[in-house]
Design a protein around this motif. Structure first.
Motif, short mmCIF file in Angstrom:
data_model
loop_
_atom_site.label_atom_id
_atom_site.label_comp_id
_atom_site.label_asym_id
_atom_site.label_seq_id
_atom_site.Cartn_x
_atom_site.Cartn_y
_atom_site.Cartn_z
N UNK A 107 -21.13 -15.04 7.40
CA UNK A 107 -20.25 -14.28 6.82
C UNK A 107 -21.62 -12.95 7.55
N UNK A 108 -20.37 -11.95 8.74
CA UNK A 108 -20.92 -10.40 9.13
C UNK A 108 -20.17 -9.61 8.29
N UNK A 109 -20.97 -8.75 8.53
CA UNK A 109 -19.76 -6.92 7.90
C UNK A 109 -18.98 -6.88 8.87
N UNK A 110 -18.22 -7.04 8.50
CA UNK A 110 -16.96 -6.23 10.10
C UNK A 110 -16.31 -4.67 9.48
N UNK A 111 -16.81 -3.99 8.14
CA UNK A 111 -16.41 -2.52 8.09
C UNK A 111 -16.51 -1.92 6.52
N UNK A 112 -16.64 -0.90 6.37
CA UNK A 112 -17.31 -0.57 5.31
C UNK A 112 -16.79 0.52 4.77
N UNK A 113 -15.83 0.37 3.52
CA UNK A 113 -15.04 1.40 3.36
C UNK A 113 -15.89 2.22 2.34
N UNK A 114 -15.63 3.69 2.11
CA UNK A 114 -16.77 4.56 1.37
C UNK A 114 -15.37 5.43 -0.05
N UNK A 115 -15.37 5.33 -0.88
CA UNK A 115 -14.72 6.71 -1.12
C UNK A 115 -14.87 7.69 -2.17
N UNK A 116 -14.56 8.50 -2.23
CA UNK A 116 -14.68 9.81 -3.04
C UNK A 116 -14.11 10.05 -4.43
N UNK A 117 -14.85 10.19 -4.95
CA UNK A 117 -14.93 10.80 -6.66
C UNK A 117 -13.24 11.60 -6.88
N UNK A 118 -12.33 11.46 -7.40
CA UNK A 118 -11.57 12.60 -8.20
C UNK A 118 -11.00 12.82 -6.41
N UNK A 119 -10.65 11.74 -5.96
CA UNK A 119 -9.84 12.70 -4.15
C UNK A 119 -9.19 11.04 -3.78
N UNK A 120 -8.90 12.05 -3.03
CA UNK A 120 -7.98 10.39 -2.32
C UNK A 120 -8.34 10.63 -0.70
N UNK A 121 -9.28 11.11 -0.45
CA UNK A 121 -10.43 10.22 0.96
C UNK A 121 -11.00 9.14 0.80
N UNK A 122 -11.17 8.98 2.03
CA UNK A 122 -11.99 6.96 2.19
C UNK A 122 -12.32 7.54 3.57
N UNK A 123 -13.54 6.80 3.73
CA UNK A 123 -14.33 6.52 5.01
C UNK A 123 -14.53 5.02 5.41
N UNK A 124 -14.08 5.51 7.09
CA UNK A 124 -14.13 3.75 7.33
C UNK A 124 -15.02 3.79 8.21
N UNK A 125 -15.98 3.14 7.95
CA UNK A 125 -16.93 2.31 8.82
C UNK A 125 -16.84 0.89 9.52
N UNK A 126 -16.31 0.89 10.77
CA UNK A 126 -16.85 -0.29 11.40
C UNK A 126 -17.94 -0.27 12.54
N UNK A 127 -17.77 -1.19 13.23
CA UNK A 127 -19.32 -1.36 14.32
C UNK A 127 -19.34 -0.30 15.30
N UNK A 128 -17.99 0.31 15.89
CA UNK A 128 -18.00 1.30 16.70
C UNK A 128 -17.29 1.87 16.57
N UNK A 129 -16.55 2.47 14.83
CA UNK A 129 -16.00 3.87 14.44
C UNK A 129 -16.48 4.28 13.07
N UNK A 130 -16.47 5.23 13.13
CA UNK A 130 -16.18 6.03 11.97
C UNK A 130 -15.16 6.89 11.38
N UNK A 131 -14.49 7.18 10.61
CA UNK A 131 -13.19 7.71 10.37
C UNK A 131 -12.28 8.29 9.30
N UNK A 132 -12.58 9.14 8.74
CA UNK A 132 -12.10 9.59 7.78
C UNK A 132 -10.69 9.51 7.44
#
Length: 148
Positions: A107-132
């Protein structure tokens, strides 16, 4: 003769274009997250400590469907936001040309989702992208719940 050929090529091109536009698009709900086979949940305070592992395929599918990716909107995350949970998503490595097709691939890591406390925001990281993103309120609440 040249004009007839040009008109024929033009008509053919237009018909191909219109045919291509009329094909129903596949309902793609996420940027490849539907291929996930395992999800590890950890907190930003201690990212090495895995709090929860989702590895049952039905649970993984439910998790991905609950994300409602088609309702996300790209935004800048406010600077005063505090990171919450980290979701690491994994899938089996693809079989490359010339490799034997073994039953179990790593199994290889394909993405990471980082949440933010008490807010509706997330950060999505993939191999080539980093989007909020700003996600719907119910998705933010779901991701803030460690019991996923």
């Amino acid at each position: 003769m040249k004009k007839v050929c040009m008109k024929l090529i033009f008509a053919f091109s237009v018909s191909i274009f219109l045919f291509g536009c009329s094909i129903e698009k596949e309902d793609k709900k996420d940027p490849g997250l539907d291929k996930s086979q395992k999800i590890e949940v950890s907190s930003e305070e201690n990212p090495e400590l895995v709090l929860n592992v989702i590895d049952n395929q039905d649970d993984v599918n439910e998790f991905v469907n609950t994300l409602e990716v088609d309702k996300w909107s790209i935004v800048d995350i406010p600077s005063n936001s505090t990171k919450g949970y980290i979701y690491k998503m994994y899938q089996e490595d693809t079989v490359k040309l010339g490799e034997p097709n073994t039953d179990k691939k790593e199994l290889i890591q394909i993405a990471t989702i980082i949440t933010y406390k008490d807010s509706p925001y997330i950060e999505l990281k993939t191999k080539k992208l980093n989007l909020n993103f700003k996600v719907p309120k119910d998705v933010a609440e779901y991701l803030s719940n460690n019991d996923n």
